[in-house]
Design an enzyme around this catalytic site. Structure first.
Site: not given
Length: 756
Positions: A363, A443, A472, A508, A512, A570, A642, A664, A671, A709
């Protein structure tokens, strides 16, 4: 134009109050002519021209004919002033080939005649006979105004005041006296309904990392828990599919059942290097492809290579990799790739691969931090995977383990937990060695020195370990994370009593805490009370190299404070209407309506968020879209401009295909890595957007990003954790707002479509 009367081809008057022609003559009135031709079926490279009886239009010399300008894909227009000593204008349209010296094609029929602003004869189509059997036709619109020199001077001043030269091409895009003719829905009623949900549309189903999905479930599926050491797959029902060497496939019961039969490597071989191949680099640079006649071209905006290559770097991939891996992206883009490859190829073998090993009590945000870091590194182009030991434990030992399973004085539980940790580490090392992986995120709590020493021994000579400890001390945040854990974790999915689950998890956690040992060994990064975004500390020990440095920089600026980020293109620009790429032009009428609707949306959606900010690019269309928004600071980012289309700027894709077919086709094939001549590739865009992403992660208040875009595709791909190869194809429609909600539950999306 002006106040004089005008006649169109239908003979109707337009304009203001009619003024006697003799007064205009006394004032030295002149004829202002506007011609427009329209055809939706283009014919080769034929360009409309005008020639006629005055020097301005060539005095009937077709070689001096005045070319018409393309207004849209199907429309051409031309406006000019007839000198006062030429009250009568005779003219005709003609078509001239754009790229060769073939003869002109003059329209059929008699000359067109304008006398003192009035078209003589009937209006008609312009017909061009291409050959004996084929006639090509245009619709013709002719408009003429009789104006005085004073009106011309006023119009010229208005032109000068409104002239906005393109920042890219240096070509002016100007509209004189344009009056929007808007439909009722787009007119003064450009307001939003009070219920913003009216505008919500479905988000793409592929959006990853949704808050509705437990973050650990998005991590790598264990390879070790399959027969014969092959990677497994899962079908839609959650069953595990095991592949055998003979090509057959078996289906097990759901992964959550304890009775799953698994093959686990002998623990005595965990620390040996048997079965491991020597560490290999992701690849090596191949020589740049040269193109004749284009050496020494400089890149306009200081990105990418100073030569006209279609990709920042080419990699030679290990032939043993599967098809998807062979076609995967280079380690990263541009300068990022160079530094990453240098990190991989220099120094000890273990430095070529990096393992980020999480450390911390339950946590404390380890899994969410790991997920964010994985998403960031993948987006930059580094081959990164997230291995969650809890997922291994649930697959191996089931989900119904009580707090007793996690007691340090429970030898069976301790052995089982060390076993699945070793399996996850073994999988990660195998992926690095055999699959060419670069960064593994491991992890787990890893709360004791003994566990961490085991992991370091396994990694010795194979990968470099950096411990990432999350600490924390804020009880409020810990309590919130615990409750989220009970709600989301599969460990408590079968526990009907929420309070019972809460007590079990706290037990738990207590188990720990009794054995927890802070990291003091090796290379490490400590994040102390940073999750709230309000201060905290980052402690770094024995960290060096490009990639570890980028990781530290990212972690310094990240937090879990919930806040929305809005992405929108836009409003529709005039170049959007014409189908042209790049440019720096203003908005169309519809684009201006969207700007007003967007301002209304921002006011309603963020009315209680006065610390929000508006980010735009430095291009006119984004600045104009943001201009109606008031009450929020606006920041212009050149990084949000852009994608630079280089020499293709201002062209349509049809024109690129016709005039530059090799470019082209190269763009069509790839791309993502294709770089416009003297321009950018999508990988270049990602590279310059890294600073924007880090700043977005650092923000604690909402941000509205208005851009283009290609840029928004790259930003969206980061939040949605979409593969690099998908970025050029992500749908980011006009007049739609994408709301990204960031917080402790991950990333969620909502879309609002304000206009069609």
């Amino acid at each position: 134009m002006g106040t004089g009367a005008s006649k169109s081809t239908d003979g109707a008057f337009h304009g203001g109050e009619e003024e006697p022609e003799e007064n205009l003559d006394q004032a030295g009135g002149q004829l202002y002519v506007s011609l427009k031709m329209e055809n939706y079926k283009r014919k080769g490279d034929l360009t409309p021209h005008v020639y006629g009886s005055i020097p301005l239009v060539g005095s009937w010399d077709s070689s001096k004919a005045l070319p018409m300008e393309r207004e849209s894909e199907s429309t051409w227009e031309l406006s000019f002033v007839v000198p006062p000593n030429h009250e009568t204008l005779a003219f005709k349209f003609l078509l001239k080939p754009m790229y060769d010296n073939a003869p002109c094609i003059v329209e059929e029929g008699p000359n067109r005649l304008l006398t003192r602003g009035t078209l003589q004869g009937d209006a008609r189509l312009a017909l061009f006979r291409l050959n004996a059997d084929e006639v090509f036709e245009f619709r013709v619109f002719i408009h003429a105004d009789k104006v005085s020199p004073f009106e011309l001077a006023a119009s010229w001043r208005a032109y000068q005041e409104n002239l906005r030269p393109s920042a890219v091409r240096g070509i002016p895009d100007v509209s004189i006296n344009s009056v929007p003719e808007l439909e009722a829905e787009n007119g003064s009623s450009a307001s939003l309904e009070l219920d913003l949900e009216h505008y919500v549309i479905p988000a793409p189903s592929t959006f990853a990392n949704s808050g509705l999905v437990y973050a650990a479930n998005n991590t790598e599926t264990p390879r070790s828990l399959t027969c014969a050491g092959f990677f497994n797959n899962m079908d839609g029902s959650g069953n595990v599919l095991h592949s055998f060497k003979d090509g057959s496939v078996s289906v097990d019961r759901p992964a959550s059942e304890k009775a799953m039969e698994v093959i686990v490597p002998d623990s005595s071989s965990i620390y040996s290097s048997s079965g491991m191949v020597e560490s290999k680099s992701v690849g090596t640079f191949s020589p740049f492809q040269k193109q004749d006649g284009h050496r020494g071209l400089l890149v306009d905006r200081g990105v990418g290579s100073p030569r006209r290559d279609k990709c920042a770097s080419n990699f030679t991939i290990d032939p043993r990799m599967d098809t998807e891996t062979k076609n995967s992206m280079p380690a990263a883009a541009g300068a990022v790739a160079a530094a990453a490859v240098a990190d991989q190829m220099l120094g000890p073998k273990e430095d070529r691969h990096l393992a980020i090993v999480l450390v911390g009590l339950p946590a404390r945000g380890k899994t969410f931090t790991a997920a964010k870091l994985t998403r960031y590194l993948r987006w930059l182009g580094h081959d990164t995977k997230h291995f969650n030991v809890g997922k291994y434990r649930r697959l191996k030992h089931g989900v119904n383990q009580s707090a007793d399973f996690f007691r340090a004085d429970n030898p069976e539980g301790l052995e089982a937990r060390n076993e699945v940790a070793a399996l996850a580490m073994e999988d990660m090392i195998y992926w690095m060695q055999e699959g060419g992986g670069q960064v593994g995120i491991f992890d787990a709590t890893n709360s004791t020195k003994k566990r961490r020493n085991m992991l370091m021994k396994m990694a010795e000579g194979k990968c470099k370990i950096i411990f990432l400890e999350t600490i924390c001390n804020d009880e409020r945040i810990i309590e919130r994370n615990i409750r989220l854990k009970i709600q989301q974790s599969p460990d408590y999915a079968e526990e009907p009593d929420y309070e019972a689950g809460l007590r079990d998890f706290k037990d738990r956690l207590s188990n720990y805490e009794k054995v927890y040992e802070p990291v003091e060994e090796g290379s490490y990064i400590k994040m102390i009370d940073t999750v709230s975004g309000h201060g905290g500390q980052i402690q770094v020990n024995n960290i060096s190299g490009y990639l570890p440095g980028r990781i530290v920089f990212f972690l310094v600026n990240t937090h879990l404070t919930p806040r929305p980020i809005f992405l929108t293109r836009h409003g529709e620009s005039k170049d959007n209407v014409r189908g042209r790429i790049g440019g720096d032009i203003g908005l169309s009428d519809r684009g201006e309506v969207y700007a007003k609707k967007l301002a209304n949306f921002v006011e309603k959606r963020l009315k209680s968020e006065r610390t929000a900010s508006i980010w735009t690019s430095t291009l006119q269309r984004t600045i104009l879209t943001a201009s109606p928004i008031v009450g929020f600071p606006k920041i212009q980012w050149r990084a949000l401009d852009e994608i630079n289309a280089g020499v293709c700027d201002g062209m349509t894709y049809e024109e690129i295909n016709k005039n530059m077919p090799e470019e082209y086709e190269a763009r069509k094939k790839d791309k993502l890595r294709y770089r416009y001549p003297r321009g950018e590739s999508y990988l270049d865009v990602i590279q310059r957007l890294e600073a924007v992403i880090v700043e977005l992660e650092r923000q604690r208040a909402p941000v509205v990003v208005i851009s283009d875009q290609a840029v928004l595709r790259a930003l969206y791909a980061y939040f949605a954790d979409r593969p690099l190869k998908e970025i050029p194809y992500i749908e980011v429609p006009l007049h739609t707002i994408i709301e990204i909600q960031m917080g402790v539950t991950g990333v969620q999306e909502k879309r609002y479509k304000l206009m069609d």
